[in-house]
Design a protein around this motif. Structure first.
Motif, PDB file in Angstrom:
ATOM      1  N   CYS A  63       0.809  -1.218   0.000  1.00  0.00           N
ATOM      2  CA  CYS A  63       0.000   0.000   0.000  1.00  0.00           C
ATOM      3  C   CYS A  63       0.846   1.273   0.000  1.00  0.00           C
ATOM      4  O   CYS A  63       1.881   1.349   0.662  1.00  0.00           O
ATOM      5  CB  CYS A  63      -0.938   0.027   1.206  1.00  0.00           C
TER       6      CYS A  63
ATOM      7  N   CYS B 208      -3.572   0.151  -2.888  1.00  0.00           N
ATOM      8  CA  CYS B 208      -2.902  -1.093  -2.510  1.00  0.00           C
ATOM      9  C   CYS B 208      -2.791  -1.975  -3.749  1.00  0.00           C
ATOM     10  O   CYS B 208      -3.814  -2.325  -4.361  1.00  0.00           O
ATOM     11  CB  CYS B 208      -3.669  -1.815  -1.406  1.00  0.00           C
TER      12      CYS B 208
ATOM     13  N   ARG C  17       0.227   5.457   0.576  1.00  0.00           N
ATOM     14  CA  ARG C  17      -0.665   6.560   0.953  1.00  0.00           C
ATOM     15  C   ARG C  17      -0.356   7.750   0.054  1.00  0.00           C
ATOM     16  O   ARG C  17       0.731   8.327   0.104  1.00  0.00           O
ATOM     17  CB  ARG C  17      -0.503   6.928   2.421  1.00  0.00           C
TER      18      ARG C  17
ATOM     19  N   ASP D 254      -5.436   6.028  -0.197  1.00  0.00           N
ATOM     20  CA  ASP D 254      -4.407   5.009  -0.420  1.00  0.00           C
ATOM     21  C   ASP D 254      -4.714   4.183  -1.660  1.00  0.00           C
ATOM     22  O   ASP D 254      -5.865   4.063  -2.088  1.00  0.00           O
ATOM     23  CB  ASP D 254      -4.341   4.043   0.773  1.00  0.00           C
TER      24      ASP D 254
END
Length: 228
Positions: free
Chosen positions: A38, A216, A40, A214
């Motif tokens: 992930c 991922c 951000r 975010d």
């Protein structure tokens, strides 16, 4: 139909398939790595903007599949602005904020997951998905949408699947298991002036209203473009 399926299967077999690492992305702005899968893009702060560009160019004459999860924060009425996917011949981010990181980029293809209503851009009231070209954020220029979707600012992961089929000249966008946008267009010819080599990146921004946003990475299937 059977021949097309066989050809697509052979092309996919020759493509690179990988559980790609976040280390394979070039980060800009406020983007930071959270963990092994992930990134951000923006913190829950005002006037933040972040970008993550995949370091390998892709070949649009071959199939491309992208599977990721999006997290668009947990502020609904107080949240903004959303996440955009950008396809462009070079790794360059466009205007941020309401421009979603693709505004002003020519030639380009942008897929936006917009969580804030900008009235002057023709946004609907709810969260929405749209596909646009050549960095034009106003929906009068959208090729697909804006298509409203259920609230995305719920703090949960939303599964996103994007597929490009060069045989059918078809771009499919599925979110949370449902088709949200479908574009039938020869991207190489009509958008990128005959050049099949492009980079893709993901961008996000906040304004007066905010959200932590975010991406991922789950899986990529693509054919790497040959060096110029």
């Amino acid at each position: 139909m059977r021949l097309t399926f066989l050809a697509l299967s052979l092309f996919l077999a020759s493509c690179v398939s990988a559980q790609s690492s976040v280390q394979e992305f070039q980060l800009g702005g406020t983007a930071r790595i959270l963990n092994d899968e992930c990134i951000r893009l923006t913190p829950d702060a005002q006037y933040a903007s972040g970008s993550a560009w995949y370091e390998k160019a892709i070949d649009l004459t071959r199939p491309f599949e992208l599977t990721v999860c999006l997290v668009l924060g947990n502020r609904d009425e107080l949240g903004a602005d959303g996440i955009g996917f950008v396809f462009h011949p070079v790794m360059r981010t466009g205007y941020r904020g309401e421009g979603m990181g693709f505004a002003g980029l020519v030639p380009s293809l942008g897929i936006e997951f917009d969580t804030y209503q900008n009235f002057h851009l023709g946004d609907p009231a709810g969260d929405h998905v749209a596909i646009t070209v050549n960095g034009q954020p106003h929906h009068y220029a959208s090729l697909v949408g804006p298509n409203e979707v259920p609230n995305l600012e719920d703090g949960n992961k939303h599964l996103l699947w994007i597929q490009w089929d060069p045989f059918r000249k078809q771009l499919t966008v599925q979110l949370d298991g449902k088709e949200r946008a479908l574009l039938q267009l020869d991207l190489v010819k009509e958008v990128f002036a005959g050049k099949a080599k492009v980079f893709w990146g993901v961008t996000a921004a906040t304004g007066r209203k905010t959200n932590a946003q975010d991406i991922c990475i789950k899986k990529l299937v693509f054919a790497e473009a040959q060096p110029d």
